[in-house]
Design a protein around this motif. Sequence first.
Motif, PDB file in Angstrom:
ATOM      1  N   THR A   9       0.891  -1.056  -0.352  1.00  0.00           N
ATOM      2  CA  THR A   9      -0.161   0.126   0.143  1.00  0.00           C
ATOM      3  C   THR A   9       0.872   1.590  -0.155  1.00  0.00           C
ATOM      4  O   THR A   9       1.177   1.323   0.897  1.00  0.00           O
ATOM      5  N   GLY A  10       0.559   2.807  -0.910  1.00  0.00           N
ATOM      6  CA  GLY A  10       1.229   3.572  -1.101  1.00  0.00           C
ATOM      7  C   GLY A  10       2.328   3.369  -1.545  1.00  0.00           C
ATOM      8  O   GLY A  10       2.669   2.062  -3.125  1.00  0.00           O
ATOM      9  N   SER A  11       3.831   4.443  -2.008  1.00  0.00           N
ATOM     10  CA  SER A  11       4.456   5.001  -2.948  1.00  0.00           C
ATOM     11  C   SER A  11       5.230   3.480  -2.705  1.00  0.00           C
ATOM     12  O   SER A  11       5.832   3.183  -1.068  1.00  0.00           O
ATOM     13  N   VAL A  12       6.210   2.583  -3.218  1.00  0.00           N
ATOM     14  CA  VAL A  12       7.534   1.857  -3.163  1.00  0.00           C
ATOM     15  C   VAL A  12       8.229   2.684  -2.280  1.00  0.00           C
ATOM     16  O   VAL A  12       9.292   2.729  -1.301  1.00  0.00           O
ATOM     17  N   ASP A  13       8.422   3.952  -2.947  1.00  0.00           N
ATOM     18  CA  ASP A  13       9.534   5.318  -1.875  1.00  0.00           C
ATOM     19  C   ASP A  13       9.704   4.915  -0.580  1.00  0.00           C
ATOM     20  O   ASP A  13      10.056   5.054   0.243  1.00  0.00           O
ATOM     21  N   TYR A  14       7.947   5.584  -0.862  1.00  0.00           N
ATOM     22  CA  TYR A  14       8.228   5.596   0.903  1.00  0.00           C
ATOM     23  C   TYR A  14       7.782   4.823   1.562  1.00  0.00           C
ATOM     24  O   TYR A  14       8.536   4.777   2.613  1.00  0.00           O
ATOM     25  N   ASN A  15       7.690   3.235   0.984  1.00  0.00           N
ATOM     26  CA  ASN A  15       7.634   2.209   1.990  1.00  0.00           C
ATOM     27  C   ASN A  15       9.063   2.239   2.003  1.00  0.00           C
ATOM     28  O   ASN A  15       8.996   1.369   3.104  1.00  0.00           O
ATOM     29  N   MET A  16      10.143   2.216   1.478  1.00  0.00           N
ATOM     30  CA  MET A  16      11.732   1.599   1.457  1.00  0.00           C
ATOM     31  C   MET A  16      11.671   2.624   2.605  1.00  0.00           C
ATOM     32  O   MET A  16      12.065   2.490   3.580  1.00  0.00           O
ATOM     33  N   ASP A  17      11.486   4.091   2.710  1.00  0.00           N
ATOM     34  CA  ASP A  17      12.149   4.968   3.545  1.00  0.00           C
ATOM     35  C   ASP A  17      11.676   4.004   4.989  1.00  0.00           C
ATOM     36  O   ASP A  17      12.099   4.391   6.242  1.00  0.00           O
ATOM     37  N   LEU A  18       9.794   4.157   5.154  1.00  0.00           N
ATOM     38  CA  LEU A  18       9.084   3.971   6.665  1.00  0.00           C
ATOM     39  C   LEU A  18       9.858   2.402   7.143  1.00  0.00           C
ATOM     40  O   LEU A  18      10.676   2.537   8.026  1.00  0.00           O
ATOM     41  N   SER A  19      10.446   1.553   5.711  1.00  0.00           N
ATOM     42  CA  SER A  19      10.763  -0.186   6.493  1.00  0.00           C
ATOM     43  C   SER A  19      12.759   0.550   7.001  1.00  0.00           C
ATOM     44  O   SER A  19      12.490  -0.465   7.862  1.00  0.00           O
ATOM     45  N   ARG A  20      13.076   1.390   6.294  1.00  0.00           N
ATOM     46  CA  ARG A  20      14.387   1.871   6.550  1.00  0.00           C
ATOM     47  C   ARG A  20      14.621   1.746   8.096  1.00  0.00           C
ATOM     48  O   ARG A  20      15.774   1.896   9.391  1.00  0.00           O
ATOM     49  N   ARG A  21      13.516   3.188   8.308  1.00  0.00           N
ATOM     50  CA  ARG A  21      13.950   3.885   9.969  1.00  0.00           C
ATOM     51  C   ARG A  21      12.474   2.925  11.007  1.00  0.00           C
ATOM     52  O   ARG A  21      13.710   3.000  12.130  1.00  0.00           O
ATOM     53  N   ARG A  22      12.563   1.728  10.547  1.00  0.00           N
ATOM     54  CA  ARG A  22      11.433   1.208  11.874  1.00  0.00           C
ATOM     55  C   ARG A  22      12.826  -0.118  11.841  1.00  0.00           C
ATOM     56  O   ARG A  22      12.699   0.151  12.239  1.00  0.00           O
ATOM     57  N   ALA A  23      13.398  -0.050  11.052  1.00  0.00           N
ATOM     58  CA  ALA A  23      14.891  -0.667  11.312  1.00  0.00           C
ATOM     59  C   ALA A  23      15.564  -0.888  12.123  1.00  0.00           C
ATOM     60  O   ALA A  23      16.424  -1.000  13.066  1.00  0.00           O
TER      61      ALA A  23
END
Length: 219
Positions: free
Chosen positions: A153-167
């Motif tokens: 859900t949402g843009s790939v760029d947004y999800n890549m950034d969110l997943s990185r920040r959560r890690a």
Amino acid sequence: MRFMIPSLIVAAAVALAGCTTLDPYTREEKVSNATKGAAIGAIGGAVVGSLSGDHDRTQRAMIGAGIGALAGGAVGNYMDRQEMELRQQLEGTGVSVTRVGNNVVLNMPGNITFDVDRAEVKARFYDVLDSVAVVAKKYEKTAIQVAGHTDSTGSVDYNMDLSRRRAESVARYLESRGVAPVRLETVGFGPHRPVAGNDTARGRALNRRVELTFVPLTR
């Protein structure tokens, strides 16, 4: 992106099928990791190959920091004991513990770890990460990859950034609890490594996760 298990590894797993022990949690037979020897190294090596490109650098840094590597048959027993203690610490928390070759993978569902669209670890999840840190500090001969994953859900760029920040949030918390930074590597995979379909709410919930992969430092 999916991690495909080569036929060599399947053959190794079949060859090991005759060497079993009783799982103390499920009461079912399983392969005894302490007796797998060289064959299990092929399985573990393939799993390491699915990790981020920073893994070799992390292992070199650990050796440079004076952390001794494991040799030969000691690897299976070392990871057996670490797996058992992680299972004991995390029972009933909602975090699953999975053995993949010589690696141990913790799956932390996003809904119990983070608020929606936030990268800060929930305060009520601190105790769980504290338990992980207790075991991680005891078994220092393992590198720990912290990988963030999202649904599509949402843009790939947004999800890549969110997943990185959560890690990174999970890794920094473990560091604050005494896990050596040299052992930690972080990566955000965004929506690219789903474990379920994104066409249902349940599938999307399964894909929103942080995974900790404990990888033994070997010679």
